[in-house]
Design a protein around this motif. Structure first.
Motif, PDB file in Angstrom:
ATOM      1  N   THR A  17      27.943  70.904  62.491  1.00  0.00           N
ATOM      2  CA  THR A  17      28.940  69.850  62.640  1.00  0.00           C
ATOM      3  C   THR A  17      30.314  70.442  62.358  1.00  0.00           C
ATOM      4  N   HIS A  20      35.159  65.375  60.898  1.00  0.00           N
ATOM      5  CA  HIS A  20      35.206  64.145  61.684  1.00  0.00           C
ATOM      6  C   HIS A  20      36.514  64.071  62.469  1.00  0.00           C
ATOM      7  N   SER A 119      32.546  59.077  57.692  1.00  0.00           N
ATOM      8  CA  SER A 119      32.806  60.427  57.193  1.00  0.00           C
ATOM      9  C   SER A 119      32.855  60.407  55.669  1.00  0.00           C
ATOM     10  N   GLN A 135      35.625  65.637  55.065  1.00  0.00           N
ATOM     11  CA  GLN A 135      35.502  64.787  56.257  1.00  0.00           C
ATOM     12  C   GLN A 135      34.315  65.167  57.134  1.00  0.00           C
ATOM     13  N   PRO A 137      31.221  64.220  59.229  1.00  0.00           N
ATOM     14  CA  PRO A 137      30.735  63.002  59.887  1.00  0.00           C
ATOM     15  C   PRO A 137      29.325  62.672  59.401  1.00  0.00           C
TER      16      PRO A 137
END
Length: 165
Positions: A17, A20, A119, A135, A137
């Motif tokens: 990831t 966000h 987030s 942050q 997600p």
């Protein structure tokens, strides 16, 4: 998103990831303010050189801020593998921080200030200190994935609590 470090033998990427999209709100605000300041400077420059130069300087600073936030977002990724947690930063100069799953003592999820999109800021505690992931997600879900991967690595079956989000 590309996983730059090489994988160890029998290691697989579970999930990857990046911060966000709400992390780009600062970049959007900076771009808007840069455009507004440049417009102001272009309008006022014939009347006042001082305020015109000040407006252009403000536009440059806001533009730099917007670009720096965008580069930070694009260059940051978090990968969870079957053996470690890897945080990669940088587009040109890559910096990587790795924490073996066996070393992780705990994960704390705190919702981001805006609480948009689920987030969260994750604090990963390990013997070398604390790794803060900003942050992330679906932060709570990602923290559960870290715990589940750690339990599977250490040979403990995940409990029913760990399967809930």
């Amino acid at each position: 998103m590309k996983f730059r470090p090489s994988l160890h033998p029998a290691e697989e990427v579970i999930t990857m990831t990046r911060p966000h999209l709400t992390a780009l709100l600062g970049a959007a605000m900076g771009a808007f303010l840069a455009a507004a300041a440049a417009s102001f400077a272009a309008t006022i420059f014939p009347l006042s050189t001082f305020f015109g130069v000040l407006g252009y300087a403000l536009a440059l600073w806001c533009g730099w801020f917007a670009v720096s936030r965008l580069v930070w977002w694009a260059g940051t990724s978090v990968a969870l593998t079957t053996q470690r947690l890897v945080v990669q930063q940088g587009l040109l100069h890559h910096r990587s921080e790795e924490v073996p799953l066996a070393w992780i003592q705990g994960v704390d999820a705190a919702h981001a200030a805006l609480r948009t999109g689920g987030s969260a800021h994750l604090s990963v505690f390990h013997p070398g200190g604390t790794l803060v992931l900003r942050q992330v997600p679906a932060g709570h879900q990602f923290s559960m994935e870290i715990r589940r991967a750690q339990q599977e690595l250490l040979g403990r079956a995940p409990t029913g609590f760990d399967r809930r989000y």
